[in-house]
Design a protein around this motif. Structure first.
Motif, PDB file in Angstrom:
ATOM      1  N   ALA A   1      70.498  -3.881  60.528  1.00  0.00           N
ATOM      2  CA  ALA A   1      70.342  -3.417  61.910  1.00  0.00           C
ATOM      3  C   ALA A   1      68.890  -3.041  62.233  1.00  0.00           C
ATOM      4  O   ALA A   1      68.367  -3.410  63.291  1.00  0.00           O
ATOM      5  N   TYR A   2      68.233  -2.302  61.328  1.00  0.00           N
ATOM      6  CA  TYR A   2      66.867  -1.862  61.630  1.00  0.00           C
ATOM      7  C   TYR A   2      65.871  -3.027  61.641  1.00  0.00           C
ATOM      8  O   TYR A   2      65.040  -3.112  62.555  1.00  0.00           O
ATOM      9  N   PRO A   3      65.909  -3.958  60.673  1.00  0.00           N
ATOM     10  CA  PRO A   3      65.024  -5.127  60.786  1.00  0.00           C
ATOM     11  C   PRO A   3      65.256  -5.920  62.073  1.00  0.00           C
ATOM     12  O   PRO A   3      64.298  -6.423  62.671  1.00  0.00           O
ATOM     13  N   LYS A   4      66.513  -6.018  62.491  1.00  0.00           N
ATOM     14  CA  LYS A   4      66.804  -6.715  63.751  1.00  0.00           C
ATOM     15  C   LYS A   4      66.189  -5.964  64.922  1.00  0.00           C
ATOM     16  O   LYS A   4      65.632  -6.565  65.861  1.00  0.00           O
ATOM     17  N   TYR A   5      66.284  -4.641  64.898  1.00  0.00           N
ATOM     18  CA  TYR A   5      65.694  -3.800  65.947  1.00  0.00           C
ATOM     19  C   TYR A   5      64.186  -4.043  66.035  1.00  0.00           C
ATOM     20  O   TYR A   5      63.638  -4.238  67.127  1.00  0.00           O
ATOM     21  N   LYS A   6      63.499  -4.047  64.894  1.00  0.00           N
ATOM     22  CA  LYS A   6      62.052  -4.253  64.898  1.00  0.00           C
ATOM     23  C   LYS A   6      61.687  -5.644  65.432  1.00  0.00           C
ATOM     24  O   LYS A   6      60.719  -5.805  66.174  1.00  0.00           O
ATOM     25  N   LYS A   7      62.465  -6.634  65.040  1.00  0.00           N
ATOM     26  CA  LYS A   7      62.187  -7.999  65.498  1.00  0.00           C
ATOM     27  C   LYS A   7      62.384  -8.119  67.002  1.00  0.00           C
ATOM     28  O   LYS A   7      61.574  -8.742  67.704  1.00  0.00           O
ATOM     29  N   MET A   8      63.445  -7.520  67.522  1.00  0.00           N
ATOM     30  CA  MET A   8      63.701  -7.596  68.960  1.00  0.00           C
ATOM     31  C   MET A   8      62.622  -6.859  69.744  1.00  0.00           C
ATOM     32  O   MET A   8      62.190  -7.320  70.799  1.00  0.00           O
ATOM     33  N   LEU A   9      62.151  -5.723  69.225  1.00  0.00           N
ATOM     34  CA  LEU A   9      61.056  -5.012  69.897  1.00  0.00           C
ATOM     35  C   LEU A   9      59.775  -5.834  69.859  1.00  0.00           C
ATOM     36  O   LEU A   9      59.022  -5.877  70.838  1.00  0.00           O
ATOM     37  N   GLY A  10      59.530  -6.488  68.726  1.00  0.00           N
ATOM     38  CA  GLY A  10      58.325  -7.296  68.588  1.00  0.00           C
ATOM     39  C   GLY A  10      58.285  -8.478  69.532  1.00  0.00           C
ATOM     40  O   GLY A  10      57.209  -9.014  69.815  1.00  0.00           O
ATOM     41  N   ASN A  11      59.442  -8.889  70.029  1.00  0.00           N
ATOM     42  CA  ASN A  11      59.510 -10.033  70.941  1.00  0.00           C
ATOM     43  C   ASN A  11      59.316  -9.639  72.399  1.00  0.00           C
ATOM     44  O   ASN A  11      59.451 -10.477  73.285  1.00  0.00           O
ATOM     45  N   PHE A  12      59.021  -8.369  72.657  1.00  0.00           N
ATOM     46  CA  PHE A  12      58.953  -7.927  74.054  1.00  0.00           C
ATOM     47  C   PHE A  12      57.925  -8.730  74.846  1.00  0.00           C
ATOM     48  O   PHE A  12      56.813  -8.984  74.388  1.00  0.00           O
ATOM     49  N   TRP A  13      58.315  -9.119  76.037  1.00  0.00           N
ATOM     50  CA  TRP A  13      57.431  -9.850  76.941  1.00  0.00           C
ATOM     51  C   TRP A  13      57.909  -9.629  78.366  1.00  0.00           C
ATOM     52  O   TRP A  13      59.028  -9.153  78.590  1.00  0.00           O
ATOM     53  N   THR A  14      57.073  -9.951  79.335  1.00  0.00           N
ATOM     54  CA  THR A  14      57.479  -9.921  80.745  1.00  0.00           C
ATOM     55  C   THR A  14      56.951 -11.168  81.439  1.00  0.00           C
ATOM     56  O   THR A  14      55.926 -11.730  81.020  1.00  0.00           O
ATOM     57  N   PRO A  15      57.611 -11.607  82.501  1.00  0.00           N
ATOM     58  CA  PRO A  15      57.130 -12.784  83.234  1.00  0.00           C
ATOM     59  C   PRO A  15      55.731 -12.594  83.810  1.00  0.00           C
ATOM     60  O   PRO A  15      54.994 -13.567  83.988  1.00  0.00           O
ATOM     61  N   PHE A  16      55.353 -11.342  84.096  1.00  0.00           N
ATOM     62  CA  PHE A  16      54.056 -11.094  84.710  1.00  0.00           C
ATOM     63  C   PHE A  16      52.898 -11.591  83.863  1.00  0.00           C
ATOM     64  O   PHE A  16      51.799 -11.803  84.366  1.00  0.00           O
ATOM     65  N   GLU A  17      53.118 -11.733  82.557  1.00  0.00           N
ATOM     66  CA  GLU A  17      52.045 -12.132  81.649  1.00  0.00           C
ATOM     67  C   GLU A  17      51.648 -13.591  81.825  1.00  0.00           C
ATOM     68  O   GLU A  17      50.622 -14.015  81.301  1.00  0.00           O
TER      69      GLU A  17
END
Length: 346
Positions: free
Chosen positions: A40-56
Motif C-alpha cells: 500500500a505505501y509504495p503504491k501511495y508514493k508512486k501515485m503521488l509521484g505521478n501528480f500532474w495538472t493540465p495547466f502544465e
C-alpha cells in the motif's frame, strides 16, 4: 452471498492495522507504518509521484494544428474525448463507492487519490476542448454518450457491473465490479489511446498526446491497485475462487473486447491514414489477454501474446517523472504559466 459492510468512521476498540480487507475491524486511524498490506505505501508514493495538472501543458501548437486535421481525424478526436470524459466521470464515482467498504484506511486513502486523479483526467478533456473548439461544440462532445448507439452499448456494459455492486454490496458483486473496473481503465481506453499516439508519431496534436500519456500512466497504476484488491479479496474469501468465476471473468473480457473493437471500427475504422484497423483490433485482443491474466485467469483469446503495435510502446512506457518535459523528435513539451495556456505564442 456474503454482504460487505461500510467501514466505521472510528472504532476505539479496534487496532489501527485492519484485520481484513472488507468486513474487518480497524480504528480508521491511518499510520503508514502500521498498515495491513505491505504494497500500500509504495503504491501511495508512486501515485503521488505521478501528480500532474493540465495547466502544465502548452496547447499552442495543437491549437494551430487542429484546423489542419482531416474531417475524419477531427471527428475521431472529438468522439474519443467524449468517450473518455464519460468513463472517467463514472470512475470517479465508483472509486468513492468502493472505498466506503474497504476496512483498511490505507486503501481508502489510495482510493481518494485515485478519484482525485480521475477528476484531473476529466479536467484535461475540458482543457483540451476549450483550447480547440467553441463552447457549443464542447457541450456537444460531452453529450456524445447520449446520442451514439455504439457508445451507449459500451457504457451500459460497464454501468451494469458497477450498479450491481452499488445497489447490493456483496463480496461477489465487489469482485465483479473490480473486473469491470479493470476493463474500464485497462481496456476500454486503449483504441482511443492508440489514435492519439498515432497522431503524435506523425507530429500532430503532441500536447494532447502528452496528456493522454499522463492519463495512460495513471490508469496503469489504477489497474494494478484494483488487481491487488481483487486478489486480496479472493485470499480472504477463497470460496469465490472457483472455476465458475474463472469462466465468468473470461466471458466478460471476451464481450468487453468485442465492444471495444466495435467502437474502434466506429471511430477509427479505415478512415485514419496510417492507422491499420486490424492492428488496432489485435491490440485490443492483446490487452484483453493481458488484463485477464493479471487477475489470475486464462487468456480469453488464443494467441495475441505480443503487442502488434510495437511503435506504441514508445508512448505507453514513457516515464515523465517530476522533471520538466523532455524533447524528442515527435514531442516537444514546454511548461507554461497557468494563466496563459500558450495563447501568447499564437
Amino acid at each position: 452471498m456474503a454482504e460487505v459492510k461500510k467501514r466505521l468512521l472510528m472504532d476505539k476498540e479496534a487496532p489501527n492495522r485492519s484485520t481484513k480487507i472488507v468486513n474487518g475491524r480497524s480504528s480508521n486511524i491511518l499510520n503508514w507504518d502500521d498498515v495491513q498490506f505491505n504494497w500500500a505505501y509504495p503504491k501511495y508514493k508512486k501515485m503521488l509521484g505521478n501528480f500532474w495538472t493540465p495547466f502544465e501543458i502548452n496547447m499552442s501548437n495543437d491549437i494551430k494544428q487542429f484546423p489542419q486535421l482531416t474531417a475524419d481525424e477531427k471527428q475521431a478526436f472529438k468522439k474519443i474525448i467524449g468517450l473518455l470524459a464519460l468513463l472517467d466521470s463514472i470512475q470517479t464515482d465508483y472509486a468513492g463507492r468502493i472505498a466506503d467498504y474497504l476496512t483498511d484506511s490505507s486503501l481508502n486513502a489510495l482510493m481518494i487519490i485515485l478519484a482525485q486523479q480521475e477528476v484531473i483526467h476529466n479536467h484535461s478533456y475540458s482543457y483540451i476542448l476549450s483550447s480547440l473548439v467553441s463552447k457549443d461544440e464542447q457541450d456537444e462532445v460531452f453529450d456524445f454518450w447520449r446520442t451514439e448507439p455504439v457508445l451507449e452499448k459500451r457504457n451500459d456494459f460497464v454501468i451494469k457491473g458497477y450498479k450491481q455492486f452499488a445497489e447490493e454490496p456483496t463480496v461477489e458483486h465487489m469482485l465483479d465490479s473490480i473486473v469491470y473496473d479493470v476493463i474500464l481503465e485497462g481496456l476500454f481506453f486503449y483504441s482511443g489511446f492508440s489514435f492519439f499516439y498515432h497522431l503524435a508519431r506523425n507530429q500532430k496534436m503532441v500536447a494532447t498526446s502528452t496528456m493522454i500519456n499522463y492519463i495512460n500512466r495513471d490508469e496503469q497504476l489504477h489497474v494494478d491497485l484494483f488487481v491487488k484488491i481483487y486478489k486480496e479479496l479472493l485470499e480472504e474469501y477463497p470460496e469465490y475462487d472457483t472455476p465458475e468465476r474463472a469462466r465468468k471473468v473470461e466471458a466478460i473480457f471476451r464481450e468487453a473486447a468485442e465492444l471495444e473493437i466495435e467502437w474502434g471500427r466506429e471511430v477509427i475504422g479505415d478512415k485514419i491514414d496510417g492507422l491499420d484497423s486490424e492492428d488496432v483490433e489485435d491490440y485490443i485482443y492483446f490487452y484483453a489477454n493481458v488484463r485477464c491474466a493479471q487477475l489470475g485467469y486464462e487468456r480469453p483469446f488464443e494467441g495475441y501474446r505480443k503487442n502488434p503495435m510495437k511503435w506504441i510502446k514508445a508512448y505507453e512506457d514513457v516515464d515523465l517523472g517530476k522533471t520538466d518535459f523532455f524533447e524528442q523528435r515527435s514531442r516537444q513539451y514546454v511548461k507554461v504559466n497557468v494563466q496563459d495556456n500558450g495563447f501568447d505564442e499564437l
